[in-house]
Design a protein around this motif. Structure first.
Motif, PDB file in Angstrom:
ATOM      1  N   MET A 114       0.838  -1.194   0.000  1.00 16.20           N
ATOM      2  CA  MET A 114       0.000   0.000   0.000  1.00 16.20           C
ATOM      3  C   MET A 114       0.874   1.246   0.000  1.00 16.20           C
ATOM      4  N   THR A 115       0.452   2.240  -0.748  1.00 14.64           N
ATOM      5  CA  THR A 115       1.129   3.527  -0.753  1.00 14.64           C
ATOM      6  C   THR A 115       0.162   4.575  -0.244  1.00 14.64           C
ATOM      7  N   SER A 116       0.653   5.785  -0.037  1.00 15.85           N
ATOM      8  CA  SER A 116      -0.207   6.853   0.473  1.00 15.85           C
ATOM      9  C   SER A 116      -0.891   7.624  -0.646  1.00 15.85           C
ATOM     10  N   SER A 117      -0.488   7.380  -1.885  1.00 20.46           N
ATOM     11  CA  SER A 117      -1.111   8.085  -2.999  1.00 20.46           C
ATOM     12  C   SER A 117      -1.182   7.165  -4.210  1.00 20.46           C
ATOM     13  N   TYR A 118      -2.149   7.448  -5.069  1.00 17.00           N
ATOM     14  CA  TYR A 118      -2.386   6.609  -6.244  1.00 17.00           C
ATOM     15  C   TYR A 118      -2.702   7.494  -7.438  1.00 17.00           C
ATOM     16  N   ASP A 119      -2.317   7.002  -8.601  1.00 17.28           N
ATOM     17  CA  ASP A 119      -2.741   7.682  -9.823  1.00 17.28           C
ATOM     18  C   ASP A 119      -4.216   7.422 -10.082  1.00 17.28           C
ATOM     19  N   PHE A 120      -4.656   6.181  -9.786  1.00 18.29           N
ATOM     20  CA  PHE A 120      -6.046   5.808 -10.009  1.00 18.29           C
ATOM     21  C   PHE A 120      -6.563   4.977  -8.843  1.00 18.29           C
ATOM     22  N   ALA A 121      -7.778   5.270  -8.425  1.00 15.88           N
ATOM     23  CA  ALA A 121      -8.523   4.389  -7.525  1.00 15.88           C
ATOM     24  C   ALA A 121      -9.760   3.960  -8.306  1.00 15.88           C
ATOM     25  N   ILE A 122      -9.916   2.643  -8.493  1.00 18.17           N
ATOM     26  CA  ILE A 122     -10.983   2.111  -9.329  1.00 18.17           C
ATOM     27  C   ILE A 122     -11.957   1.321  -8.473  1.00 18.17           C
ATOM     28  N   PHE A 123     -13.214   1.736  -8.492  1.00 17.54           N
ATOM     29  CA  PHE A 123     -14.264   1.010  -7.804  1.00 17.54           C
ATOM     30  C   PHE A 123     -14.898   0.030  -8.778  1.00 17.54           C
ATOM     31  N   GLY A 124     -14.964  -1.252  -8.391  1.00 18.66           N
ATOM     32  CA  GLY A 124     -15.657  -2.195  -9.242  1.00 18.66           C
ATOM     33  C   GLY A 124     -15.231  -3.625  -9.014  1.00 18.66           C
ATOM     34  N   GLY A 125     -16.209  -4.530  -8.948  1.00 20.45           N
ATOM     35  CA  GLY A 125     -15.927  -5.944  -8.766  1.00 20.45           C
ATOM     36  C   GLY A 125     -16.096  -6.752 -10.034  1.00 20.45           C
ATOM     37  N   THR A 126     -16.106  -6.093 -11.190  1.00 20.43           N
ATOM     38  CA  THR A 126     -16.312  -6.769 -12.463  1.00 20.43           C
ATOM     39  C   THR A 126     -14.985  -7.075 -13.149  1.00 20.43           C
ATOM     40  N   ALA A 127     -15.070  -7.902 -14.203  1.00 19.95           N
ATOM     41  CA  ALA A 127     -13.871  -8.176 -14.998  1.00 19.95           C
ATOM     42  C   ALA A 127     -13.326  -6.901 -15.612  1.00 19.95           C
ATOM     43  N   LEU A 128     -14.210  -6.012 -16.048  1.00 22.38           N
ATOM     44  CA  LEU A 128     -13.760  -4.740 -16.620  1.00 22.38           C
ATOM     45  C   LEU A 128     -12.918  -3.959 -15.622  1.00 22.38           C
ATOM     46  N   ALA A 129     -13.387  -3.820 -14.383  1.00 25.76           N
ATOM     47  CA  ALA A 129     -12.653  -3.060 -13.381  1.00 25.76           C
ATOM     48  C   ALA A 129     -11.290  -3.687 -13.106  1.00 25.76           C
ATOM     49  N   ALA A 130     -11.244  -5.012 -12.979  1.00 21.98           N
ATOM     50  CA  ALA A 130      -9.974  -5.699 -12.716  1.00 21.98           C
ATOM     51  C   ALA A 130      -9.009  -5.539 -13.887  1.00 21.98           C
ATOM     52  N   LEU A 131      -9.510  -5.650 -15.102  1.00 24.02           N
ATOM     53  CA  LEU A 131      -8.659  -5.481 -16.276  1.00 24.02           C
ATOM     54  C   LEU A 131      -8.121  -4.057 -16.364  1.00 24.02           C
ATOM     55  N   LEU A 132      -8.968  -3.071 -16.113  1.00 20.74           N
ATOM     56  CA  LEU A 132      -8.502  -1.690 -16.130  1.00 20.74           C
ATOM     57  C   LEU A 132      -7.380  -1.475 -15.119  1.00 20.74           C
ATOM     58  N   ALA A 133      -7.585  -1.998 -13.912  1.00 18.82           N
ATOM     59  CA  ALA A 133      -6.565  -1.840 -12.877  1.00 18.82           C
ATOM     60  C   ALA A 133      -5.251  -2.486 -13.300  1.00 18.82           C
ATOM     61  N   GLY A 134      -5.321  -3.719 -13.796  1.00 11.94           N
ATOM     62  CA  GLY A 134      -4.116  -4.421 -14.201  1.00 11.94           C
ATOM     63  C   GLY A 134      -3.411  -3.750 -15.365  1.00 11.94           C
TER      64      GLY A 134
END
Length: 334
Positions: A1-21
């Motif tokens: 874990m870091t204290s800052s992120y470029d993106f925080a993505i809400f979602g439990g779908t395949a789309l959300a996981a793929l975007l994050a990866g």
């Protein structure tokens, strides 16, 4: 874990996981995914299918390139088995839908997706989970975070009681949108509709393993044991509309049923972009094809669109003054 992120993505779908990866590994960004694990006992709430009910050639062009990238990505991760090919039948009941389906069929054929008598052959379908266990993506359950809105309306992420530095907060599934985006802040063209998921006992074989009835608001997916998952949009005449699509034998006993809500756009076109004053970035209205568009959406979020993608996303931005150029097929029952 870091204290800052470029993106925080809400979602439990395949789309959300793929975007994050993709954002973490292909674009080198710090990414936090906020998602609860999905119980294997829960009935599916949709399917990931590279067959959008879209008549616009621009959308098919975007999908064709992104889907090929996704296929190559999964093969490189030795996860090619997560993709299968399936025949999909589409049944139109209304004249306007029949006309749109005829046009869709011609456009799809131009991008290599053949059909005959309303059945599209060998449509890519994502069936395996997107695993991020060995990824650089940080993952937190929803209960570990909060969205807080400042006096001016801008959203900020709160983790363990402290505001987290986030470049962009992305809402990438319907459940998250309905939970975290106040109704007054949602674009007027979005609508939440009731959905019913039900699993039947084994039935007679369907005309194709996946059947779409857009005017009746029904999707059927037949499993190898011939049981049928039905997804029914809307809250009127659910039983009658579902029964009208099933082959029997009747009475066909239900094994399980669940209810949830889905977000759709009233003009049938996807919506991707920031909303004011929250500054949240919404990814919604993509229908069954969302996961297959993940490579293109990730490039858009990272600010490095491929040829033709910049104009597509600009046309589907909620800030666009007119959606008439992108308006598409609207399912009757939904």
């Amino acid at each position: 874990m870091t204290s800052s992120y470029d993106f925080a993505i809400f979602g439990g779908t395949a789309l959300a996981a793929l975007l994050a990866g993709l954002l973490a590994h292909d674009h080198g960004r710090q990414v936090l995914l906020i998602a609860d694990p999905v119980s294997p006992q829960r009935l599916p709430r949709g399917l990931d299918l590279a067959l959008p009910l879209a008549t616009r050639p621009q959308s098919w062009r975007l999908l064709a390139r992104a889907a090929a990238e996704l296929r190559a990505l999964l093969a490189g991760l030795e996860a090619a088995a997560a993709l299968e090919r399936v025949d999909v039948g589409v049944v139109a009941d209304l004249p306007a839908t029949e006309h749109a389906l005829a046009h869709l069929t011609q456009v799809a054929a131009g991008y290599g997706l053949a059909s005959r008598r309303g059945v599209f052959r060998d449509v890519p379908r994502l069936v395996g989970p997107i695993e991020l266990g060995d990824s650089r993506v940080a993952v937190l359950p929803r209960q570990a975070v909060q969205l807080r809105f400042a006096r001016g309306g801008a959203a900020e992420l709160v983790v363990a009681g402290e505001a987290a530095g986030v470049g962009q907060i992305v809402i990438a599934d319907d459940a998250a949108l309905l939970e975290f985006v106040p109704e007054a802040q949602r674009p007027p063209l979005l609508a939440a509709i009731a959905m019913t998921a039900t699993l039947t006992k084994p039935a007679r074989r369907l005309a194709a393993p996946v059947m779409l009835y857009p005017d009746r608001g029904v999707t059927l997916v037949q499993r190898p044991d011939l049981s049928v998952l039905g997804l029914v949009a809307g809250d009127a005449e659910i039983e009658a509309r579902l029964a009208s699509t099933l082959p029997g034998p009747f009475p066909l006993r239900r094994l399980a049923t669940s209810r949830f809500r889905r977000v759709v756009t009233q003009d049938g076109a996807p919506l991707v972009g920031r909303i004011r004053p929250t500054k949240l970035l919404l990814v919604t209205g993509l229908g069954n094809a969302g996961a297959f568009l993940a490579p293109a959406i990730a490039r858009h979020l990272a600010g490095v669109p491929a040829e033709g993608e910049k104009s597509w996303f600009a046309a589907h931005d909620p800030a666009r003054p007119s959606r008439e150029p992108v308006a598409d097929l609207v399912a009757g029952a939904a």
